[in-house]
Design a protein around this motif. Structure first.
Motif: not given
Length: 162
Positions: A59-63, A123-124, A144, A146
């Motif tokens: 899934d999309s990863a954001y800081s 990505w995560h 988790e 990244y």
């Protein structure tokens, strides 16, 4: 002779085509799992006992501040210098020095939070695996994880509490 050279060229082209086709069939999740395992296994006490269990879809990863190591380090420093009820027993000089450090880190944390801008980092996924703990028992672990935007390297991972 010309005909045999042509057959060799066709075989080379076919081989290259099949190689590219096989490489492109690797899913992003498989690629990410491989990168995770390449990174994790050398750090394990007994990598032969590693067993993959599951992985959530990428899934999309954001800081975010929750995964920003610089921010987490600042917060740890703030905890170290936060005045407690026991610090009133310190000599006056040490108490004031600790109080100054506490203010310094409070300001640094506040500034970091105010200037922080979330952005796409890659990505995560959550990966579960079994591995041997320090006592030799096999446990289920979860992390988790990244990955960078191109899924070529592991950016960071955080073990989840079980």
């Amino acid at each position: 002779m010309h005909n045999s050279n042509m057959k060799i060229q066709i075989r080379h082209i076919t081989f290259l085509f099949l190689t590219f086709a096989l490489i492109s069939c690797t899913s992003p999740e498989e690629k990410a799992r491989h990168i995770f395992e390449e990174t994790l296994l050398p750090r394990m006490g007994n990598p032969d006992l590693y067993e993959f269990v599951s992985m959530t879809p990428l899934d999309s990863a954001y800081s975010s501040l929750n995964i920003d190591r610089s921010y987490l380090s600042l917060k740890d420093s703030l905890k170290k210098y936060t005045i407690s009820k026991y610090d009133v027993m310190l000599p006056k000089q040490k108490y004031h020095k600790k109080k100054q450090q506490e203010e310094k880190y409070k300001n640094a944390v506040r500034e970091y939070e105010e200037s922080f801008k979330s952005q796409f980092i890659g990505w995560h996924s959550t990966i579960e695996f079994r591995a041997e703990n320090l006592l030799g028992a096999k446990w289920l672990y979860s992390a988790e994880v990244y990955f960078d935007k191109d899924i070529t390297e592991l950016i960071d991972f955080f073990p989840k509490a079980q």
